[in-house]
Design an enzyme around this catalytic site. Structure first.
Site, PDB file in Angstrom:
ATOM      1  N   HIS A 377       0.837  -1.110   0.113  1.00 41.14           N
ATOM      2  CA  HIS A 377       0.051   0.087  -0.088  1.00 41.14           C
ATOM      3  C   HIS A 377       0.868   1.353   0.022  1.00 41.14           C
ATOM      4  O   HIS A 377       0.391   2.431   0.184  1.00 41.14           O
ATOM      5  CB  HIS A 377      -0.939  -0.054   1.234  1.00 41.14           C
ATOM      6  N   LYS A 568      -8.483  13.412   4.932  1.00 47.66           N
ATOM      7  CA  LYS A 568      -7.399  12.238   5.017  1.00 47.66           C
ATOM      8  C   LYS A 568      -6.526  12.587   6.220  1.00 47.66           C
ATOM      9  O   LYS A 568      -6.419  13.756   6.678  1.00 47.66           O
ATOM     10  CB  LYS A 568      -6.956  12.329   3.687  1.00 47.66           C
ATOM     11  N   ARG A 569      -5.781  11.604   6.296  1.00 48.83           N
ATOM     12  CA  ARG A 569      -4.657  11.765   7.432  1.00 48.83           C
ATOM     13  C   ARG A 569      -3.698  12.830   7.150  1.00 48.83           C
ATOM     14  O   ARG A 569      -3.498  13.094   5.764  1.00 48.83           O
ATOM     15  CB  ARG A 569      -3.791  10.379   7.526  1.00 48.83           C
ATOM     16  N   LYS A 574       0.765  14.520   1.186  1.00 46.00           N
ATOM     17  CA  LYS A 574      -0.755  14.716   0.846  1.00 46.00           C
ATOM     18  C   LYS A 574      -0.905  15.938   0.592  1.00 46.00           C
ATOM     19  O   LYS A 574      -1.963  16.590  -0.220  1.00 46.00           O
ATOM     20  CB  LYS A 574      -1.832  14.061   1.867  1.00 46.00           C
ATOM     21  N   THR A 676      -8.708   6.521  -1.595  1.00 45.67           N
ATOM     22  CA  THR A 676     -10.026   5.694  -1.909  1.00 45.67           C
ATOM     23  C   THR A 676     -11.133   6.959  -1.271  1.00 45.67           C
ATOM     24  O   THR A 676     -12.203   6.749  -1.805  1.00 45.67           O
ATOM     25  CB  THR A 676     -10.229   4.580  -0.792  1.00 45.67           C
ATOM     26  N   LYS A 680     -15.024   8.041  -2.899  1.00 47.19           N
ATOM     27  CA  LYS A 680     -16.162   8.270  -2.275  1.00 47.19           C
ATOM     28  C   LYS A 680     -16.950   9.392  -2.599  1.00 47.19           C
ATOM     29  O   LYS A 680     -17.984   9.588  -2.875  1.00 47.19           O
ATOM     30  CB  LYS A 680     -16.015   8.277  -0.759  1.00 47.19           C
TER      31      LYS A 680
HETATM   32  C1  26Q Z   1       3.531   1.246  10.718  1.00 47.03           C
HETATM   33  C2  26Q Z   1       4.386   0.936  11.598  1.00 47.03           C
HETATM   34  C3  26Q Z   1       4.151   1.017  12.878  1.00 47.03           C
HETATM   35  C4  26Q Z   1       2.689   1.219  13.395  1.00 47.03           C
HETATM   36  C5  26Q Z   1       1.950   1.563  12.077  1.00 47.03           C
HETATM   37  C6  26Q Z   1       2.099   1.451  10.779  1.00 47.03           C
HETATM   38  C7  26Q Z   1       1.239   1.898  10.047  1.00 47.03           C
HETATM   39  C8  26Q Z   1      -0.130   1.805   9.890  1.00 47.03           C
HETATM   40  C9  26Q Z   1      -1.100   2.151   8.925  1.00 47.03           C
HETATM   41  C10 26Q Z   1       1.669   2.010   8.705  1.00 47.03           C
HETATM   42  C11 26Q Z   1       0.800   2.529   7.676  1.00 47.03           C
HETATM   43  C12 26Q Z   1      -0.570   2.248   7.741  1.00 47.03           C
HETATM   44  C13 26Q Z   1      -1.612   2.645   6.628  1.00 47.03           C
HETATM   45  C14 26Q Z   1      -1.362   2.999   5.602  1.00 47.03           C
HETATM   46  C15 26Q Z   1      -2.509   3.312   4.633  1.00 47.03           C
HETATM   47  O1  26Q Z   1      -3.605   3.726   5.118  1.00 47.03           O
HETATM   48  N1  26Q Z   1      -2.091   3.408   3.179  1.00 47.03           N
HETATM   49  C16 26Q Z   1      -3.067   3.799   2.396  1.00 47.03           C
HETATM   50  O2  26Q Z   1      -3.945   2.692   1.975  1.00 47.03           O
HETATM   51  C17 26Q Z   1      -4.940   2.959   0.923  1.00 47.03           C
HETATM   52  C18 26Q Z   1      -5.452   1.702   0.807  1.00 47.03           C
HETATM   53  O3  26Q Z   1      -4.819   1.087  -0.198  1.00 47.03           O
HETATM   54  C19 26Q Z   1      -4.440   3.592  -0.265  1.00 47.03           C
HETATM   55  O4  26Q Z   1      -5.459   4.198  -0.878  1.00 47.03           O
HETATM   56  C20 26Q Z   1      -3.502   5.061   0.191  1.00 47.03           C
HETATM   57  O5  26Q Z   1      -3.043   5.562  -1.013  1.00 47.03           O
HETATM   58  C21 26Q Z   1      -2.316   4.690   1.032  1.00 47.03           C
HETATM   59  O6  26Q Z   1      -1.787   5.770   1.611  1.00 47.03           O
END
Ligand code: 26Q
Length: 837
Positions: A377, A568-569, A574, A676, A680
């Site tokens: 991702h 978004k985050r 971004k 995503t 929406k």
């Molecule tokens: C990593 C290490 C320690 C703790 C947490 C994490 C962690 C947690 C969540 C790293 C990444 C995430 C989330 C990533 C994420 O949401 N990526 C997004 O995924 C979407 C679905 O595929 C995409 O549409 C987005 O582009 C992408 O940023």
């Protein structure tokens, strides 16, 4: 085929298959509601704010889910379906009541039942807490996947963690983000069923050793471990009116009775019991996605806990059908890894097959590599997961052995194929050498999987040419694309009932399960009556959002303004900063009296910053300061509003997407894997202003370039521009941009808080700025000007809006899941028994 000896033949099964299911009419639902409210929950007076009202409605609905849940399980077992386990550290489910009623087809009946008691179903919906078991896109994607799989009758089980505390709540205090814990379970989670009978034990610590058994075989053992119980809590996932109910199984950690027995024996009973916390901490809290908080041991424990419990559960079910014959394991199971977070599952499946079930290495490896599949991702190299070898040795010694063995065999394969290419071997090794050797989880996932996919066409292409190039060269057929989607049940039917009704009145409601049917709206894009009705819906949705904005921020906005939204985050890539620069530009234009012909605009920005991500937090503060000045300037009234939407989450998006005119998808090209939220918004008739990044590329293709506001450098242009990037020269050459920077640098937006903007402005002026914000300012401002011009031709805009919805068919997770199934899982759909009602 073996059947389990402890299973008394089907008392429940026969009843479930032969007795009729509960009636679904308002009378029956009212009767059950009354029963649960009074007899089970023991309440008599109905108060709108009471949580018990909500709980009793859930129990009435849950009874109806429960029957179909059992029938689905029986069907999967009888047909001996292949199943897919979707492993994810995150399932961002949001609220469940409205969607479950919709999918069961009892929304109207339930509303009718409650109205007889003078209760408004909408108010009951609002009583539910979000299940915020995820950070953002990746977690919400997992939730949309579950809805689509159930609707497509695919036997997919979600495995995740039942965090006691989900995504933190965000409060804004003097413009700063304050995090507050999300005690989402405080009033109970009435959807879940604890299934203690399927608890598993997960090991940690100890040491790994080998010995030679009586037959002269080397056996491996993991000794002196501290074990933690994994207790499953099941959440029902109903398909859309098809009788299927799938399962989301969430693991909760508990100490075993033997936990810290040593201490107990030494006499410190109270200390021993208190030490049980150590085990129970594992599932205490969701980790926020923090760029710089990598390597937390508790996070690794969460990952292994999920992987081990879920694989043991998968094997338990498999053995109930096939005993210890693992010959068909890979034909009967796929395990989809949602990013590398659960990638330790590759090594854990090897461990279980070799140590617990005595398979030889090669057979175990063959099974593993035909079972696992990995979805990536991200394209940001700094986001790739690395774990210190030393931590593995301490926490998961037996898994470290296995990873070393996988790596040794893999490296020998690489050196045979590319003799003498030592650079390549070092590049591809699962271990990154250095003073602190690290395990590369993405490489473990790739080597151990039969499929590796990206989440949008551009993303998947870039993975093959960049991050995973060596692996794509070695195994080109493993790599594939699966463009993300969103479920139209939640993201149109449920969250935008007015638009849903308008659409269904024109083209029927087939789009709810076949989103491509929205294409039929194209025929009405120029129909002025339809356009009028379309605008009325948008206006009502904007008025609803405006009420919420006033409630949350105290700022009033007329629903007639142009709603320009970015939620978004908060992340540098971004580029919320670019949005903010544009807001200041509009402010400046209005102050100069140079914006007389501009449409009054409300800019809404929302999102959470990871608590450890200082720059993201600074961005929130900066936006709030700019908002404060703009919103209190009388000259801006009815012309410009900037709102920071606090505590943005799934439920907030359900109100925001239906109310948006313009969707901002403005990441630096090549950084956003897919996005995503973009989908929406499109589905709800917003027009996108965006870069050629992630799924924006496919969105623009689908809707046509005339109906999309494109700006910014492309992936191909960026390296060249980076080489000679000079943001200061760009600013100096653009009087508008220079005025924006002057305003910000002069302290105009931080009169009594000097320095609040420093880090951000420095990064914009920094030649090494990875996000190249300044490079895209001019083309962004021009695209915004064009969007403004187009919005003022209101019929033309409405047409664009209709065309966006009409062409969003491809972005349903129904399509995404069909593709995963056709290319990766190859599951047969669940065939509910004829006997079942
Ligand atoms: C990593 C290490 C320690 C703790 C947490 C994490 C962690 C947690 C969540 C790293 C990444 C995430 C989330 C990533 C994420 O949401 N990526 C997004 O995924 C979407 C679905 O595929 C995409 O549409 C987005 O582009 C992408 O940023």
């Amino acid at each position: 085929m073996a059947t389990r000896s402890d299973k008394t033949a089907g008392v429940g099964d026969i009843e479930l298959l032969q007795a009729p299911n509960l009636p679904m009419d308002a009378d029956a639902i009212l009767k059950d509601f009354t029963h649960y409210f009074g007899r089970m929950l023991g309440r008599r007076t109905i108060r709108t704010k009471s949580p018990f009202l909500y709980q009793a409605v859930v129990f009435a609905a849950r009874d109806r889910l429960m029957e179909r849940w059992g029938q689905t399980r029986i069907a999967i077992e009888r047909n001996d379906n292949k199943r897919c386990a979707y492993l994810s550290l995150e399932f961002l489910m949001g609220r469940l009541l409205r969607n479950n009623l919709l999918n069961l087809g009892i929304e109207d009946a339930t509303g009718e039942a409650l109205s007889r008691l003078g209760i408004e179903l909408e108010n009951v919906y609002d009583r539910e807490m979000d299940a915020g078991l995820g950070n953002g896109g990746l977690g919400r994607l997992a939730a949309c996947f579950l809805d689509s799989c159930a609707t497509l009758s695919l036997p997919v089980i979600g495995y995740g963690i039942r965090y006691q505390y989900g995504m933190f709540h965000q409060r804004i205090e003097n413009g700063y983000q304050i995090e507050e814990p999300d005690a989402w379970l405080r009033e109970g989670f009435p959807w879940e069923i604890e299934r203690i009978e399927f608890a598993q034990s997960v090991r940690f610590g100890g040491y790994s050793t080998s010995y030679v058994d009586g037959q002269g075989n080397t056996r491996y053992e993991w000794r002196d471990t501290r074990n933690v119980l994994a207790i499953p809590f099941d959440v029902p996932i109903p398909g859309y009116r098809n009788g299927v109910v799938n399962t989301l199984r969430l693991w909760s950690a508990a100490a075993t009775d033997a936990f810290d027995l040593d201490e107990f024996n030494q006499g410190s009973y109270a200390d021993a019991v208190a030490a049980r916390n150590n085990a129970e901490n594992i599932t205490m809290v969701l980790y926020p996605n923090a760029a710089n908080e990598n390597g937390q041991e508790l996070r690794l424990r969460q990952q292994y806990f999920l992987a081990s419990a879920s694989l043991q559960d998968t094997i338990r079910y498999y053995r109930s059908q096939y005993d210890d014959d693992f010959g068909q394991f890979a034909e009967k199971n796929s395990v989809q890894l949602n990013d590398t977070h659960p990638a330790i599952a590759v090594a854990e499946l090897m461990r279980l097959l070799i140590d617990e079930y005595r398979l030889p290495w090669d057979r175990a490896w063959d099974i593993t590599r035909n079972t696992m599949a990995y979805t990536n991702h991200t394209l940001l190299p700094e986001a790739l997961e690395l774990w210190p070898v030393s931590m593995f040795r301490r926490l998961l010694p037996r898994l470290l052995d296995i990873i070393y063995e996988i790596n040794a065999r893999f490296i020998s394969e690489v050196s045979h194929r590319w003799p003498g290419d030592n650079d390549r071997v070092a590049r591809m090794s699962l271990i990154q050498e250095g003073s602190e050797p690290m395990i590369r989880m993405a490489y473990l996932a790739i080597v151990g999987s039969y499929s590796v996919n990206g989440v949008a066409a551009l993303h998947s292409t870039l993975l093959k040419s960049g991050l995973f190039r060596d692996f794509a060269e070695m195994w080109p057929a493993k790599f594939n694309n699966k463009t993300n989607g969103v479920t139209q049940r939640r993201w149109l039917a449920a969250c935008n009932p007015r638009l849903a009704r308008l659409i269904s009145d024109r083209i029927g409601d087939g789009w709810i399960t076949n989103l491509e049917e929205l294409q039929g709206l194209e025929a009405y894009a120029d129909d002025t009556d339809f356009q009028y009705a379309w605008r009325q819906v948008k206006l009502r949705n904007k008025a609803r959002l405006a009420r919420e904005l006033a409630l949350r921020t105290g700022v009033d906005v007329p629903a007639t303004m142009f709603f320009d939204v970015q939620v978004k985050r908060i992340h540098e890539y971004k580029r919320q900063v670019l949005n903010m620069l544009h807001a200041v530009h509009l402010y400046d234009l209005i102050r100069r009296g140079d914006a007389e012909d501009r449409m009054p605009r409300t800019i809404i920005i929302g999102g959470k910053a990871a608590p450890g991500y200082a720059m993201a937090k600074a961005i929130i503060k900066a936006i709030n300061n700019v908002a404060q000045v703009i919103n209190s300037d009388p000259a801006m009234e009815d012309r410009l509003r900037l709102i920071f939407y606090p505590d943005y989450n799934v439920s907030a998006m359900e109100m925001i997407a239906p109310a948006a005119d313009l969707s901002e998808q403005i990441s630096t090209a090549g950084k956003e894997a897919s996005g995503t939220g973009n989908m929406k918004f499109m589905m709800n008739g917003a027009v996108t202003i965006g870069t050629l990044d992630g799924a924006n590329v496919e969105i623009r293709e689908a809707v046509g370039e005339d109906n999309f506001f494109l700006f910014g450098l492309t992936v191909d242009e960026i390296p060249e521009r980076r080489a000679s990037y000079n943001p200061n020269a760009i600013i100096a050459a653009d009087p508008d941009f220079e005025r924006v920077m002057d305003l910000l640098e002069s302290g105009h937006f931080c009169r009594f808080e000097p320095g609040v903007f420093d880090a951000i402005l420095r990064s914009v002026r920094e030649p090494a700025d990875p996000w190249m914000t300044a490079a895209d300012f001019r083309s962004f401002a021009d695209a915004q000007r064009e969007a403004d011009r187009r919005y003022r031709e209101i019929g033309n805009w409405t047409r664009m809006s209709i065309l966006n919805t009409a062409n969003s068919g491809r972005f349903s997770t129904d399509r995404t899941m069909r593709e995963y199934n056709a290319d990766i899982w190859r599951l047969d759909p669940i065939e509910l028994s004829q006997e079942s009602p």
